[in-house]
Write a protein that holds these residues in place. Sequence first.
Motif, short mmCIF file in Angstrom:
data_model
loop_
_atom_site.label_atom_id
_atom_site.label_comp_id
_atom_site.label_asym_id
_atom_site.label_seq_id
_atom_site.Cartn_x
_atom_site.Cartn_y
_atom_site.Cartn_z
N ASN A 447 0.84 -1.20 0.04
CA ASN A 447 0.00 0.03 -0.04
C ASN A 447 0.94 1.15 -0.09
OD1 ASN A 447 1.07 0.14 2.66
ND2 ASN A 447 -0.89 -0.37 3.58
N SER A 451 2.70 5.54 -7.14
CA SER A 451 1.90 5.34 -8.41
C SER A 451 2.56 5.77 -9.64
CB SER A 451 0.97 6.26 -8.54
OG SER A 451 1.29 7.68 -8.32
N GLU A 469 -2.13 -8.66 -2.50
CA GLU A 469 -3.27 -7.69 -3.40
C GLU A 469 -2.72 -6.41 -3.75
OE1 GLU A 469 -6.41 -8.64 -3.23
OE2 GLU A 469 -5.75 -10.77 -2.26
N THR A 471 -3.58 -2.72 -5.00
CA THR A 471 -4.73 -1.61 -4.63
C THR A 471 -4.95 -0.75 -5.72
OG1 THR A 471 -2.51 -0.32 -3.99
CG2 THR A 471 -3.70 -1.46 -2.20
N GLU A 472 -5.79 0.14 -5.85
CA GLU A 472 -6.41 0.93 -6.92
C GLU A 472 -5.14 2.18 -6.63
OE1 GLU A 472 -10.08 2.50 -6.30
OE2 GLU A 472 -11.09 0.57 -6.54
N SER A 493 -7.93 -8.89 -7.28
CA SER A 493 -7.70 -7.57 -7.22
C SER A 493 -6.59 -7.25 -8.23
CB SER A 493 -6.93 -6.89 -6.09
OG SER A 493 -5.78 -7.85 -5.57
N SER A 495 -7.27 -6.83 -11.08
CA SER A 495 -8.09 -6.22 -12.23
C SER A 495 -8.00 -4.74 -11.81
CB SER A 495 -9.63 -6.44 -11.99
OG SER A 495 -10.07 -6.19 -10.44
N ASN A 496 -7.34 -4.37 -10.62
CA ASN A 496 -6.95 -2.93 -10.14
C ASN A 496 -5.83 -2.38 -11.18
OD1 ASN A 496 -8.84 -2.22 -8.36
ND2 ASN A 496 -7.74 -3.27 -6.62
N ILE A 498 -5.10 -1.38 -14.05
CA ILE A 498 -5.83 -1.34 -15.31
C ILE A 498 -4.96 -0.75 -16.48
CG2 ILE A 498 -8.29 -0.66 -13.96
CD1 ILE A 498 -7.10 2.33 -14.20
N SER A 517 -11.64 -11.68 -12.91
CA SER A 517 -11.60 -10.27 -12.96
C SER A 517 -10.38 -10.08 -13.93
CB SER A 517 -11.21 -9.76 -11.78
OG SER A 517 -10.07 -10.41 -11.10
#
Length: 600
Positions: A447, A451, A469, A471-472, A493, A495-496, A498, A517
């Motif tokens: 987390n 980015s 996992e 995170t977005e 997850s 699928s986050n 993108i 996903s």
Amino acid sequence: MQILGWVLKVLLMCSVLGMFSVTSVAQERPLSQAPICFEADRLVLQEFKAKILKDTTEILASWMGKDCCGGDWEGVVCNPATGRVTGLALQRPDRELGMYMIGTLPAALGNLHFLEVMVISGMKHITGPIPESLSNLTRLTQLILEDNSLEGSIPPGLGHLSLLQTLSLGGNRLKGPIPPSLGNLRNLLVINLGKNSVSGPIPPTFISFLSLQSLDFSFNLLSGFIPDALVRSQNLTYIDLSNNQFSGKFPISICGLANLQDLSLSHNQLTGTIPEQIGGLRSLNSLKLSGNKFIGHIPASISRLPTLWNLNLSRNGFSDPLPIILGRGIPSLLSIDLSYNNLSLGTVPNWIKDRPLSNVNLAGCKLRGALPKFTRPDSLSSIDLSNNLLTDGISSFFTNMSSLQNIKLSNNQLKFDVSEIRFPDGLASIDLHSNQITGSLSSIINNRTSSFLEALDVSGNHFSGEIPEFTEGLSLKVLNIGSNKITGHIPSSISNLIELEMLDIQRNQIAGTIPTSLGLLSKLQWLDVSVNSLTGKIPTSLLGIRGLRHANFRANRLCGEIPQGRPYSIFPGSAYAHNLCLCGKPLPPCRGKNQANLGQ
């Protein structure tokens, strides 16, 4: 290309602004004296508009009414005294990648006899040939048709445009030889034929280019020697002949260009040594000679280039020793690439470690022992020390590297636990593949992951534990964790991610099913989940990934029908081999609904 783009913009701005200032004067005049569009010119513009079948820029939507000189026709410039069209400037905005025009260039454009500037640039889908009739535009000073999809050969008649100062046809699909007639353009300041498929030698007629300032023939199929006649203009500041098939030796005549600022001869077949006379290029900012067959020592005279900031000599046959004088010279150096030569450096030279460099690339230079300690780590933005024999020194390596964006330490003998390392926050790319690194992926992906991170390659190591996992907000485009000892399952997850374009988890110990996903990753182009312990079906949701070019599901425990649709049904059968009971194209058909539904 960036510098050439700047040159073109300056030239275009000067020329077009000059014409628009004339137009603005016309707009201030009383309506009774306003310029009236010359009917023949208006009809030519209407024919051009008719040949454009689709215009997402909406420029041509402004071409309404009968007066093309009234100021409402976007991109059209007129002489206020005569109403004749003198400028046509249709250029896609730099940041609007989704804008384009579909169509062709009509021969009627050659009837705009008073045209001085023609710019039809960045429209991407304008096809067909460059009309021969453009040779009739004898008043033309700027012809810019770059970044379209124009085809065919370069019309020899363009050599009749004696007033031409800028000729830019780059970024199209042009083929065939460069017409010798272009050598007649004695007023030419800028020529750009880059990013086409132009072939053959550079014509000897180019000896006439005595005023030339910028030349770009990069990314073509040009061959033969680089002629001395090409570089007679003492005004040249920019030469890019990279990514062609030029042979022979480094042309010594280039060394006499006192104003040359950028020289790129990369990715050709040039041989021999670099002449000592290269030290005469006192204005040189960037020197790129990578990807050739140069041999011998790097000339010490390079150290006499006072403004050189970018030096790329990678992928040649340069040999030891490096000239000691390099350590005392090149005061402006910011970026150096000596990768993949015949150099056995052992350690990173002090003159590299002690400088406030931005980019250091020493891949394949036979570096040994500990990673280097840079005196000015805060200046570094990119480091490539891959394909060496480095073993340790990682614990303090990243200290104070606050500007680092790209790190590549792959194919070494580094052995450490990743949990003991704190990576700089601004990293966009991390490549540590093919070492002996242990630990969990959660030490990198968590987390707190920035980015900014777009590419992570830790394949071919000893990572263990589960896939964390996601995170977005992550920007990962490349995730390669193949050939490790990772267990667990693929988290839904995923699928986050993108922006993900490549996912490679092959040769691990990953079990469970492929999450549905995964089909939400619409930008995915490469998927490899082979040699794991995956069970269940290949989910039909993966049919939503339209741009997938490579997929490999081999050697798992998958069952049921392969998704029946492109591209899954046209991948080779080997991509599905050694599973439990997969069926359907490209494998043999399923034997009834029972086999097709197995794995659910």
